[in-house]
Design an enzyme around this catalytic site. Structure first.
Site, mmCIF file in Angstrom:
data_model
loop_
_atom_site.group_PDB
_atom_site.id
_atom_site.type_symbol
_atom_site.label_atom_id
_atom_site.label_comp_id
_atom_site.label_asym_id
_atom_site.label_seq_id
_atom_site.Cartn_x
_atom_site.Cartn_y
_atom_site.Cartn_z
ATOM 1 N N GLN A 1 2.180 -5.829 -3.321
ATOM 2 C CA GLN A 1 2.489 -5.950 -1.891
ATOM 3 C C GLN A 1 3.810 -5.220 -1.587
ATOM 4 O OE1 GLN A 1 1.579 -9.281 -3.489
ATOM 5 N NE2 GLN A 1 -0.429 -8.417 -3.195
ATOM 6 N N ASP B 1 0.811 -1.220 0.000
ATOM 7 C CA ASP B 1 0.000 0.000 0.000
ATOM 8 C C ASP B 1 0.841 1.266 0.000
ATOM 9 O OD1 ASP B 1 -2.293 -1.677 0.248
ATOM 10 O OD2 ASP B 1 -1.898 -1.806 2.395
ATOM 11 N N LYS C 1 2.226 2.197 -5.237
ATOM 12 C CA LYS C 1 2.915 1.750 -6.458
ATOM 13 C C LYS C 1 2.086 2.067 -7.705
ATOM 14 C CE LYS C 1 3.047 -2.283 -4.490
ATOM 15 N NZ LYS C 1 2.795 -1.970 -3.087
ATOM 16 N N GLY D 1 -4.218 -4.117 -4.428
ATOM 17 C CA GLY D 1 -5.186 -3.104 -4.844
ATOM 18 C C GLY D 1 -4.393 -1.866 -5.202
ATOM 19 N N HIS D 2 -4.173 -1.650 -6.483
ATOM 20 C CA HIS D 2 -3.361 -0.504 -6.915
ATOM 21 C C HIS D 2 -4.280 0.644 -7.309
ATOM 22 C CE1 HIS D 2 0.383 -3.191 -7.750
ATOM 23 N NE2 HIS D 2 0.014 -3.140 -6.493
HETATM 24 P P1 IMP Z 1 -2.711 -12.764 1.349
HETATM 25 O O1 IMP Z 1 -1.580 -12.516 0.436
HETATM 26 O O2 IMP Z 1 -4.017 -12.271 0.838
HETATM 27 O O3 IMP Z 1 -2.786 -14.188 1.818
HETATM 28 O O4 IMP Z 1 -2.442 -11.921 2.693
HETATM 29 C C1 IMP Z 1 -1.289 -12.153 3.503
HETATM 30 C C2 IMP Z 1 -0.910 -10.871 4.237
HETATM 31 O O5 IMP Z 1 -0.454 -9.911 3.303
HETATM 32 C C3 IMP Z 1 -2.054 -10.212 4.995
HETATM 33 O O6 IMP Z 1 -1.528 -9.563 6.141
HETATM 34 C C4 IMP Z 1 -2.567 -9.162 4.016
HETATM 35 O O7 IMP Z 1 -3.211 -8.097 4.656
HETATM 36 C C5 IMP Z 1 -1.266 -8.746 3.368
HETATM 37 N N1 IMP Z 1 -1.452 -8.262 2.004
HETATM 38 C C6 IMP Z 1 -1.676 -9.006 0.898
HETATM 39 N N2 IMP Z 1 -1.769 -8.227 -0.178
HETATM 40 C C7 IMP Z 1 -1.585 -6.975 0.244
HETATM 41 C C8 IMP Z 1 -1.535 -5.715 -0.429
HETATM 42 O O8 IMP Z 1 -1.648 -5.611 -1.653
HETATM 43 N N3 IMP Z 1 -1.332 -4.617 0.352
HETATM 44 C C9 IMP Z 1 -1.139 -4.728 1.695
HETATM 45 N N4 IMP Z 1 -1.157 -5.878 2.363
HETATM 46 C C10 IMP Z 1 -1.385 -6.995 1.644
#
Ligand code: IMP
Length: 424
Positions: A225, A13, A16, A40-41
């Site tokens: 991420q 977040d 990017k 979520g970009h």
């Molecule tokens: P997952 O990748 O959806 O399994 O989530 C694993 C961890 O990564 C969790 O703490 C999510 O909140 C975090 N996470 C996954 N994708 C994002 C992102 O795009 N932005 C921020 N945190 C993320």
């Protein structure tokens, strides 16, 4: 031509999407290399906010081709919704500007269910996953059971789908997590979305990118991420299931390491995190609440409030090193306007010893943060367009970070819009 990388240096977040959008005019190709619809970009221009999950952030520009690389996992249902959103805006010819690696893996409806069942079974120790099926899909990829985009061109893929689905259903039973679902409905949505996916062009992306490079095309790899969520180098097990750091671009696109050019590292002027896991500089006071409110810190994918805290220079230095960052971009400087004093975490008191590197275990019981205080500024930055307009306290903040990180900060973002971007 070298391939430049753009990566988040914190827990995601960082902004990017906005920076890829700003930089796309300099590139012929924008390529996503890992992650999936957990991302979520957010991009904002002409008064409209767009959120992309799987589609690369160059899609709004006519000049760029957008590649979804082999390292990405695609949920056809969410992808279809993203395309439908693009359909609302005239002139986005995604059929000719969006191409997909045959080697990218598919997220099945039962992957999402498995994610939910696994999280529910963990109780308090849950990861805080976005529940988009990311972990289970990458598990099937490394377990050599996955279904890839290229399989959709074969006749027997539905048999393989059914075998994997049935295995997943047994696993969901094992968790005994009382997940409710209507499989028929999920499958009909899935198969309808597969039809849409098949209307796009599938490519061998490593070959495509090799030929593009050879013919002098410029390529920007867009990370998702952040580095502290990397499966190897993040705050394991509170991480995502892919390599979000620079090396992930090589395996997620098939680009050799010696072809990597600039590595753009993006960070917020403070720190946020969604989901569970350690966060040494997290604030539980008014300052944290202000950052969340002013910075509109809610997850772009899940809408969950983000945890907020001061900038953690220990973690940031680690991310700069692991990624080999050559240029930094500081986001959301405007959110810190109005704080009399800013704090930056410069070291950790780790098990009674002061250290300035990220240790193996950063749980609160092991780490106490050591802060440096700096003067804040009160000016509203959101209308500023030139580096010369920035207040002197912000310049001091930037100079200090550049010195500590041994890397120049080339962009300071002062608002969500494309135009609120100061180049230095
Ligand atoms: P997952 O990748 O959806 O399994 O989530 C694993 C961890 O990564 C969790 O703490 C999510 O909140 C975090 N996470 C996954 N994708 C994002 C992102 O795009 N932005 C921020 N945190 C993320």
């Amino acid at each position: 031509m070298a391939v430049d990388l753009l990566l988040g240096l914190q827990w995601g977040d960082e902004g990017k999407g906005k920076i890829v959008d700003v930089l796309t005019k300099n590139y012929d190709i924008i390529a996503r290399f890992q992650g999936g619809p957990n991302a979520g970009h957010t991009l904002e221009f002409d008064g409209i906010k767009h959120v992309l999950h799987t589609i690369p952030s160059g899609i709004f520009h006519d000049n760029a081709m957008n590649v979804i690389g082999n390292g990405v996992v695609i949920d056809p249902v969410i992808f279809n919704r993203e395309l439908n959103n693009l359909n609302k805006f005239e002139g986005i010819d995604y059929k000719s500007k969006l191409i997909i690696s045959r080697k990218a893996h598919l997220i099945l409806p039962t992957h999402r269910l498995l994610d939910a069942a696994s999280e529910a079974s963990k109780g308090k120790a849950k990861i805080g996953s976005t529940l988009k099926g990311i972990g289970p899909t990458y598990m099937d990829k490394t377990g050599r059971n996955g279904i890839r985009v290229g399989d959709l061109e074969l006749t027997d893929w539905k048999d393989r789908y059914a075998t994997l689905r049935d295995k997943h259903l047994t696993m969901i039973d094992y968790y005994d997590a009382k997940i409710e679902f209507d499989l028929d409905e999920l499958e009909s949505e899935f198969f309808a979305a597969i039809k849409v996916l098949k209307s796009l062009r599938f490519i061998d992306s490593e070959e495509y990118l090799y030929q593009a490079q050879k013919s002098g095309k410029t390529i920007l790899a867009e990370g998702a991420q952040g580095s502290l969520l990397d499966i190897d180098f993040g705050t394991y097990p509170y991480v995502t299931s892919s390599n979000t750091t620079a090396a992930g671009a090589c395996t997620g696109l098939g680009v050799p390491p010696n072809q990597i050019g600039d590595v753009f590292g993006i960070f917020k002027a403070y720190t946020t995190r969604v989901g569970s896991g350690p966060f040494p500089t997290e604030l539980f006071d008014e300052a944290g609440e202000t950052m969340g409110r002013v910075g509109n810190e809610f997850g772009a994918t899940t809408g969950r409030p983000r945890r907020c805290g001061w900038l953690d220079l220990v973690a940031l230095k680690y991310a700069v090193r692991v990624n080999g960052v050559t240029q930094l971009m500081m986001m959301k400087g405007d959110v810190l306007s109005g704080f009399d004093t800013l704090k930056v975490c410069t070291s950790y008191n780790y098990k009674g010893k002061e250290i300035d590197h990220l240790p193996y275990n950063i749980e609160p019981e092991n780490v106490e943060v050591v802060y440096k205080e700096m003067a804040g500024w009160s000016e509203d930055l959101t209308g500023m367009t030139e580096a010369s307009q920035l207040p002197k306290e912000l310049n001091n903040y930037i100079d200090y970070l550049e010195k500590e990180l041994e890397t120049p900060i080339k962009i300071v973002s002062v608002g969500p819009d494309r135009t609120q971007t100061i180049h230095r």
